[in-house]
Enzyme design. Structure first.
Site, PDB file in Angstrom:
ATOM      1  N   GLU A 266      -7.162  -2.425  -2.670  1.00 50.42           N
ATOM      2  CA  GLU A 266      -6.601  -1.484  -1.691  1.00 50.42           C
ATOM      3  C   GLU A 266      -5.678  -0.498  -2.404  1.00 50.42           C
ATOM      4  O   GLU A 266      -5.708   0.710  -2.135  1.00 50.42           O
ATOM      5  CB  GLU A 266      -5.819  -2.239  -0.615  1.00 50.42           C
TER       6      GLU A 266
ATOM      7  N   ARG B 152       3.641   1.836  25.994  1.00 48.73           N
ATOM      8  CA  ARG B 152       2.983   2.261  24.757  1.00 48.73           C
ATOM      9  C   ARG B 152       2.989   3.790  24.669  1.00 48.73           C
ATOM     10  O   ARG B 152       3.210   4.376  23.612  1.00 48.73           O
ATOM     11  CB  ARG B 152       1.547   1.739  24.732  1.00 48.73           C
TER      12      ARG B 152
ATOM     13  N   HIS C  44      -8.202  -0.815   5.609  1.00 45.59           N
ATOM     14  CA  HIS C  44      -8.540  -2.069   6.272  1.00 45.59           C
ATOM     15  C   HIS C  44      -9.156  -3.022   5.243  1.00 45.59           C
ATOM     16  O   HIS C  44     -10.015  -2.610   4.467  1.00 45.59           O
ATOM     17  CB  HIS C  44      -9.520  -1.803   7.417  1.00 45.59           C
TER      18      HIS C  44
ATOM     19  N   ASN D  57       0.835  -1.210   0.000  1.00 47.33           N
ATOM     20  CA  ASN D  57       0.000   0.000   0.000  1.00 47.33           C
ATOM     21  C   ASN D  57       0.868   1.258   0.000  1.00 47.33           C
ATOM     22  O   ASN D  57       0.531   2.239  -0.672  1.00 47.33           O
ATOM     23  CB  ASN D  57      -0.949   0.002   1.196  1.00 47.33           C
TER      24      ASN D  57
HETATM   25  C1  GRF Z   1      -3.177  -4.625   4.063  1.00 44.49           C
HETATM   26  O1  GRF Z   1      -4.057  -5.691   3.836  1.00 44.49           O
HETATM   27  C2  GRF Z   1      -3.884  -3.547   4.838  1.00 44.49           C
HETATM   28  O2  GRF Z   1      -5.232  -3.433   4.528  1.00 44.49           O
HETATM   29  C3  GRF Z   1      -3.719  -4.021   6.251  1.00 44.49           C
HETATM   30  O3  GRF Z   1      -2.435  -4.573   6.299  1.00 44.49           O
HETATM   31  C4  GRF Z   1      -2.047  -5.016   4.997  1.00 44.49           C
HETATM   32  C5  GRF Z   1      -0.756  -4.342   4.675  1.00 44.49           C
HETATM   33  O4  GRF Z   1      -0.201  -4.775   3.471  1.00 44.49           O
HETATM   34  N1  GRF Z   1      -3.979  -2.949   7.167  1.00 44.49           N
HETATM   35  P1  GRF Z   1       1.026  -3.973   2.827  1.00 44.49           P
HETATM   36  O5  GRF Z   1       2.128  -3.904   3.869  1.00 44.49           O
HETATM   37  O6  GRF Z   1       0.538  -2.619   2.433  1.00 44.49           O
HETATM   38  O7  GRF Z   1       1.453  -4.795   1.646  1.00 44.49           O
END
Ligand code: GRF
Length: 215
Positions: free
Chosen positions: A174, A65, A109, A14
């Protein structure tokens, strides 16, 4: 030009989609820095290849945290970023951090929220027998995988499809909708009204592009 920090923990596909979008002429956002809590996350290499500054802030180096998030907040602010994109960032952020970045932090997500918050979304979608899956980009609220929904993409689940196959098809979506969401936000077209998103100047064709339904 809206200045962005991207937070990752893993492979960063992503992140790559956001890097590629930001490289396009006229794209209204710029990634200033990529932060990872995992020292060997491959996404860091992607950022370096694109000439983007990186920083590892390993949560294991902090006693709480709160201390981890305080450093994260300080470094993100110091980078000059005004907007955060969480892209596979696998730490839960507490309310204090989230509220400091209210309506300025996006997450992607792999489900049609509010269904299937949390992990293993495609396994759970198959288990539940739902006919459609998809993904959601939303502003981050303190609750897990919650907040005003900016855009979603829908995909029909194939009979006999495995969770891995479905996850791979959703991941492609995504990569489509995250840059679109960032563009809308960076253009200043996204407003939060009563915990829902209003997108200004959206015509019918635009709506289809923003929320694609893939057969
Ligand atoms: C994706 O499926 C995103 O939706 C989730 O974690 C994954 C990350 O994948 N939050 P990448 O590291 O972007 O390949």
């Amino acid at each position: 030009m809206v200045k962005v920090a991207v937070l990752i923990s893993g492979g960063g596909t992503n992140l790559q989609a956001l890097i590629d979008a930001c490289a396009q002429d006229g794209f209204p956002a710029e990634i200033l820095k990529v932060f990872s809590n995992v020292p060997d996350a491959y996404g860091l290499e992607r950022a370096k290849k694109a000439g983007i500054d990186t920083m590892v802030i390993n949560h294991r180096d902090f006693e709480s945290r709160e201390a981890f998030e305080e450093r994260l907040h300080t470094e993100i602010t110091a980078s000059g970023a005004k907007l955060i994109c969480l892209a596979g960032f696998m730490r839960i952020l507490d309310a204090r951090f989230v509220n400091r970045w209210k309506n300025r932090m996006l997450n992607i997500h792999p489900s049609l929220l509010p269904a299937f918050r949390g992990l293993h979304t495609q396994e759970r979608a198959l288990e539940a027998g739902v006919r459609f899956s998809g993904c959601t980009v939303h502003f981050v609220n303190p609750e897990l995988d919650d907040g005003p929904i900016i855009n979603q993409a829908v995909i029909a689940i194939n009979p006999n499809e495995t969770a891995e196959e479905l996850a791979a098809r959703v991941l492609e979506l995504e990569h489509l909708i995250y840059p679109q969401a960032l563009k809308l936000v960076a253009e200043g077209r996204v407003r939060v009204v009563s915990n829902k998103i209003r997108i200004s100047n959206t015509d019918y064709a635009d709506k289809n592009i923003i929320n694609p339904v893939i057969e």
